[in-house]
Design a protein around this motif. Structure first.
Motif, PDB file in Angstrom:
ATOM      1  N   GLU A 260      -0.377   6.542   7.753  1.00 59.61           N
ATOM      2  CA  GLU A 260       0.391   6.281   6.548  1.00 59.61           C
ATOM      3  C   GLU A 260      -0.295   6.947   5.362  1.00 59.61           C
ATOM      4  N   ALA A 261       0.466   7.099   4.309  1.00 58.17           N
ATOM      5  CA  ALA A 261      -0.106   7.597   3.068  1.00 58.17           C
ATOM      6  C   ALA A 261       0.416   6.738   1.932  1.00 58.17           C
ATOM      7  N   ARG A 262      -0.379   6.660   0.855  1.00 65.95           N
ATOM      8  CA  ARG A 262       0.035   5.900  -0.317  1.00 65.95           C
ATOM      9  C   ARG A 262       0.255   6.855  -1.473  1.00 65.95           C
ATOM     10  N   VAL A 263       1.376   6.679  -2.162  1.00 63.53           N
ATOM     11  CA  VAL A 263       1.674   7.492  -3.345  1.00 63.53           C
ATOM     12  C   VAL A 263       1.841   6.536  -4.519  1.00 63.53           C
ATOM     13  N   THR A 264       1.281   6.884  -5.669  1.00 61.82           N
ATOM     14  CA  THR A 264       1.446   6.034  -6.851  1.00 61.82           C
ATOM     15  C   THR A 264       1.951   6.866  -8.027  1.00 61.82           C
ATOM     16  N   VAL A 265       2.948   6.333  -8.698  1.00 59.88           N
ATOM     17  CA  VAL A 265       3.362   6.926  -9.970  1.00 59.88           C
ATOM     18  C   VAL A 265       2.671   6.088 -11.046  1.00 59.88           C
ATOM     19  N   LEU A 266       1.837   6.736 -11.823  1.00 57.05           N
ATOM     20  CA  LEU A 266       0.949   6.027 -12.736  1.00 57.05           C
ATOM     21  C   LEU A 266       1.548   5.886 -14.132  1.00 57.05           C
ATOM     22  N   GLY A 267       1.341   4.710 -14.708  1.00 60.16           N
ATOM     23  CA  GLY A 267       1.710   4.510 -16.110  1.00 60.16           C
ATOM     24  C   GLY A 267       3.161   4.813 -16.422  1.00 60.16           C
ATOM     25  N   VAL A 268       4.057   4.192 -15.681  1.00 60.97           N
ATOM     26  CA  VAL A 268       5.490   4.391 -15.941  1.00 60.97           C
ATOM     27  C   VAL A 268       5.922   3.395 -17.011  1.00 60.97           C
ATOM     28  N   PRO A 269       6.638   3.853 -18.032  1.00 62.82           N
ATOM     29  CA  PRO A 269       7.146   2.878 -19.008  1.00 62.82           C
ATOM     30  C   PRO A 269       7.995   1.847 -18.275  1.00 62.82           C
ATOM     31  N   ASP A 270       7.659   0.573 -18.449  1.00 68.00           N
ATOM     32  CA  ASP A 270       8.299  -0.486 -17.677  1.00 68.00           C
ATOM     33  C   ASP A 270       9.645  -0.842 -18.290  1.00 68.00           C
ATOM     34  N   ARG A 271      10.683  -0.157 -17.854  1.00 68.70           N
ATOM     35  CA  ARG A 271      12.019  -0.465 -18.387  1.00 68.70           C
ATOM     36  C   ARG A 271      13.045  -0.352 -17.276  1.00 68.70           C
ATOM     37  N   GLY A 328       8.481  10.107 -18.097  1.00 70.48           N
ATOM     38  CA  GLY A 328       7.398  10.091 -19.065  1.00 70.48           C
ATOM     39  C   GLY A 328       6.224   9.251 -18.599  1.00 70.48           C
ATOM     40  N   ALA A 329       5.969   9.280 -17.294  1.00 73.24           N
ATOM     41  CA  ALA A 329       4.830   8.543 -16.743  1.00 73.24           C
ATOM     42  C   ALA A 329       3.555   9.356 -16.961  1.00 73.24           C
ATOM     43  N   GLU A 330       2.415   8.710 -16.701  1.00 72.14           N
ATOM     44  CA  GLU A 330       1.149   9.402 -16.958  1.00 72.14           C
ATOM     45  C   GLU A 330       0.769  10.377 -15.861  1.00 72.14           C
ATOM     46  N   GLY A 331       1.290  10.186 -14.647  1.00 72.56           N
ATOM     47  CA  GLY A 331       0.947  11.111 -13.568  1.00 72.56           C
ATOM     48  C   GLY A 331       1.146  10.463 -12.214  1.00 72.56           C
ATOM     49  N   THR A 332       0.563  11.085 -11.198  1.00 72.95           N
ATOM     50  CA  THR A 332       0.682  10.521  -9.857  1.00 72.95           C
ATOM     51  C   THR A 332      -0.676  10.553  -9.174  1.00 72.95           C
ATOM     52  N   SER A 333      -0.838   9.741  -8.163  1.00 76.42           N
ATOM     53  CA  SER A 333      -2.036   9.847  -7.333  1.00 76.42           C
ATOM     54  C   SER A 333      -1.627   9.528  -5.904  1.00 76.42           C
ATOM     55  N   TYR A 334      -2.474   9.873  -4.958  1.00 79.48           N
ATOM     56  CA  TYR A 334      -2.142   9.558  -3.579  1.00 79.48           C
ATOM     57  C   TYR A 334      -3.404   9.393  -2.752  1.00 79.48           C
ATOM     58  N   GLU A 335      -3.212   8.827  -1.579  1.00 78.74           N
ATOM     59  CA  GLU A 335      -4.301   8.654  -0.627  1.00 78.74           C
ATOM     60  C   GLU A 335      -3.679   8.954   0.722  1.00 78.74           C
ATOM     61  N   ASP A 336      -4.270   9.838   1.517  1.00 77.50           N
ATOM     62  CA  ASP A 336      -3.593  10.177   2.774  1.00 77.50           C
ATOM     63  C   ASP A 336      -4.325   9.624   3.991  1.00 77.50           C
ATOM     64  N   ASP A 337      -5.263   8.710   3.763  1.00 76.59           N
ATOM     65  CA  ASP A 337      -6.011   8.186   4.914  1.00 76.59           C
ATOM     66  C   ASP A 337      -5.935   6.669   4.996  1.00 76.59           C
ATOM     67  N   VAL A 338      -4.719   6.160   4.972  1.00 73.53           N
ATOM     68  CA  VAL A 338      -4.567   4.711   5.076  1.00 73.53           C
ATOM     69  C   VAL A 338      -3.763   4.329   6.327  1.00 73.53           C
ATOM     70  N   ALA A 339      -3.898   3.073   6.704  1.00 72.59           N
ATOM     71  CA  ALA A 339      -3.148   2.533   7.840  1.00 72.59           C
ATOM     72  C   ALA A 339      -2.508   1.238   7.387  1.00 72.59           C
ATOM     73  N   LYS A 340      -1.422   0.888   8.053  1.00 73.81           N
ATOM     74  CA  LYS A 340      -0.708  -0.336   7.686  1.00 73.81           C
ATOM     75  C   LYS A 340      -0.789  -1.323   8.849  1.00 73.81           C
ATOM     76  N   VAL A 341      -1.190  -2.541   8.562  1.00 75.14           N
ATOM     77  CA  VAL A 341      -1.238  -3.592   9.583  1.00 75.14           C
ATOM     78  C   VAL A 341      -0.206  -4.646   9.194  1.00 75.14           C
ATOM     79  N   SER A 342       0.630  -5.039  10.134  1.00 76.36           N
ATOM     80  CA  SER A 342       1.668  -6.021   9.823  1.00 76.36           C
ATOM     81  C   SER A 342       1.658  -7.155  10.826  1.00 76.36           C
ATOM     82  N   ILE A 343       2.020  -8.335  10.361  1.00 74.98           N
ATOM     83  CA  ILE A 343       2.301  -9.440  11.280  1.00 74.98           C
ATOM     84  C   ILE A 343       3.755  -9.850  11.078  1.00 74.98           C
ATOM     85  N   VAL A 344       4.356 -10.296  12.163  1.00 75.13           N
ATOM     86  CA  VAL A 344       5.785 -10.598  12.147  1.00 75.13           C
ATOM     87  C   VAL A 344       6.019 -11.933  12.832  1.00 75.13           C
TER      88      VAL A 344
END
Ligand code: ASP
Ligand code: MG
Length: 589
Positions: A260-271, A328-344
């Motif tokens: 999995e990978a995580r993507v973040t949109v940083l500092g988005v005006p909350d509207r 008009g957000a401040e930018g983006t960041s990401y991480e490409d070395d993550v894993a997701k663990v789920s319980i159901v």
């Protein structure tokens, strides 16, 4: 006479001997008094080989021709299977998708089934024949051959079982059934006797690849009991119906999605409309977003994070950058070395402390939790990829999933109730259309938000341990990492418990060095539940759009295979509810 559908996957028909073995199984069922329909996949790796062949001709084969080519794989195996049955002294007839009357839409390589002509198959069965159906294929209204997407023979099988009102659909495969988790990763994993449709759907999307997800959705819509079992033994496998294995246990299984990978949109005006803008950009690139977490920010800006399969990171990132510019957000960041663990588990909805138990199990191993998202029957966390397996094992252990369920806990396996009756089907365009079963407004919850807390292993476990000790039942939790190693956690609790919970949160924040918590007494939680939510990923997009158009701000989100949860300002709850009902009126049950 009762009808039985038996599906044999590629490995179960990989050579002549296996084809004969499968044929004997069908004959045995017939001798037991069933009318038998066999659904057969292409032999072994045939489909892969056909695709490789096409790629030798051209890098981008036209989708229509690819379907024409791929459909030949199943045509070979059904003909051989009919010969096998014949050679064993029984009457059989092989039929391709078009001959079965499986009409699909025209989305080549991932067509959806619209309708099936069950009458023709019934007539052949009534003549005493075993009907051998080619899996994975159909025909569109213009007589083009289509395929249903890789692994689609499962869907053919369940769809035929639904159309024929078969007693069962048996899926013969190279594993013994459905396990509590992947036994190759966690050796003590246990084969489940039973699992419910919803649990199976969630587990499959969380990383447990057992069956084609659309086939489970089909089974749920039409109330088809599915029996997943080994083609190499006679042991009972796992029964998939509307009932869980145990009425007492909160969790039935755990799954790991490693890449999995995580993507973040940083500092988005909350509207209002912010989430919609990001979501529609990502959806437009055909990327399936999974965990979506919004970090509330004190200064009117928010960080929006989501996970995607790692091989779709590039597309997702481009979409996120586009959205960031537009908003008009401040930018983006990401991480490409993550894993997701789920319980159901269906049972977690009415048992407190399940999330906390999961967080504690992971914390005890010193593993940091980077993201959390909970929904009615699934809890997912994101950890660094290198700790994924260890986290999965810890969680499996914590819920003692290896322990057999005592007979007394097994609910009776009644015939599942179909969601789609013939009258409802009449209104839809096809058997696989999206249906929204329920839209609900919950006005009993309040919200607690902790921002700017240090991002360290064990903090979520500690916080929710303290909350539980105060006797407060937490409903929905989202967490994500912010910038500079700071995290934020938002969760909902019953309104009557808000003050008590804020007290606990205040003490916690002081102790770990975070900002004071923010409480909001008046929030509204909306839930949209349905079948086909993920395969029709448009549900989330449409929901966010409907709210954006009304100028309603989205405070929290959690998505799952069967349900979408959205938290908004309590003052707008009714309006948000109306907007969602209106948006889905055409597909509402
Ligand atoms: N032969 C197809 C595939 O390999 C369909 C199936 O096996 O279910 O994807
Ligand atoms: Mg296959």
């Amino acid at each position: 006479m009762a009808i039985l559908v038996q599906k044999f996957g590629g490995t179960s028909v990989a050579d002549a001997e296996k084809i004969l073995a499968a044929a004997r199984r069908a004959i045995r069922a017939k001798n037991q008094g069933y009318q038998v329909v066999m659904v057969v996949s292409a032999m072994g790796h045939t489909t892969d080989e056909l695709i490789a062949l096409a790629k030798q001709i051209t890098e981008h084969p036209p989708a229509r021709e690819l379907d024409m080519l791929m459909a030949t794989g199943e045509q070979v195996s059904v003909a051989l299977m009919a010969m096998a049955i014949n050679s064993l002294g029984h009457d059989a007839i092989s039929l391709a998708g078009a001959q079965l009357g499986i009409v699909t839409d025209s989305t080549f390589t991932k067509a959806r089934i619209r309708s099936i002509d069950a009458e023709r198959i019934r007539q052949l069965l009534n003549q005493g024949k075993i009907v051998i159906a080619a899996g994975f294929q159909g025909v569109d209204p213009a007589f083009n051959i289509t395929t249903l997407g890789r692994g689609g023979s499962d869907t053919t099988a369940v769809a035929l079982a639904a159309a024929l009102q078969a007693e069962f659909c048996e899926i013969y495969t190279d594993v013994d059934g459905v396990y509590t988790t992947d036994p190759r990763i966690v050796p003590e994993a246990r084969q489940l006797k039973r699992i419910s449709y919803d649990e199976m759907l969630e587990l499959a999307s969380a990383g447990a690849a057992v069956m084609h997800n659309r086939s489970i959705e089909f089974a749920k819509r039409f109330g088809v009991p599915v029996h997943v079992r080994s083609s190499f033994s006679d042991r009972p496998g796992t029964l998939i119906t509307s009932e869980p294995e145990s009425v007492a246990r909160p969790v039935c299984g755990a799954a790991l999605a490693r890449n999995e990978a995580r993507v973040t949109v940083l500092g988005v005006p909350d509207r209002p409309g912010m989430v919609y803008a990001i979501f529609s950009k990502v959806a437009a690139r055909n990327v399936a977003m999974d965990m979506i977490v919004q970090n509330m920010a004190a200064d009117g800006r928010a960080d929006v994070s989501f996970t995607v399969p790692r091989d779709e990171l590039a597309h997702a990132l481009r979409a996120a950058e586009e959205a960031a510019r537009e908003l008009g957000a401040e930018g983006t960041s990401y991480e490409d070395d993550v894993a997701k663990v789920s319980i159901v588990g269906l049972g977690m909805a009415n048992q407190p402390g399940v999330a906390q138990k999961m967080f504690s199990a992971v914390a005890e191993k010193g593993i940091n939790i980077e993201m959390i998202s909970t929904s009615q029957i699934k809890i997912s966390i994101v950890v660094e990829r290198q700790y994924g397996v260890e986290a999965l094992r810890a969680v499996h252990q914590a819920f003692a999933l290896h322990e057999e369920v005592p007979e007394g806990e097994l609910p009776p396996a009644g015939k599942p109730r179909p969601i789609l009756t013939p009258e409802i089907l009449e209104r839809l365009r096809g058997m696989e259309d999206l249906v929204i079963e329920d839209i609900r407004l919950d006005e009993t919850q309040s919200r607690v938000t902790l921002v700017d807390i240090p991002d360290r292993p064990g903090l979520a476990a500690k916080l929710f341990g303290q909350v539980a000790r105060a006797g407060v039942n937490v409903d929905m939790i989202v967490q994500s990492v912010g910038r500079e190693g700071r995290a934020s956690i938002t969760f909902t609790v019953p309104r009557g418990d808000l003050e008590r919970c804020l007290q606990v949160a205040r003490d916690f924040a002081r102790e770990v060095g975070g900002a004071p918590p923010i409480g909001s007494w008046n929030v509204a939680k909306l839930m949209v539940a349905g079948t086909g939510m993920r395969s029709h990923s448009d549900v989330a997009r449409r929901s966010f759009k409907a709210l954006a158009e009304k100028g309603i701000n989205v405070d929290m989100i959690s998505t799952s295979e069967v349900c979408l949860n959205i938290v908004v300002d309590g003052a707008r709850g009714q309006e948000a509810y109306q907007a969602l009902e209106q948006e889905f009126a055409d597909v509402r049950l």
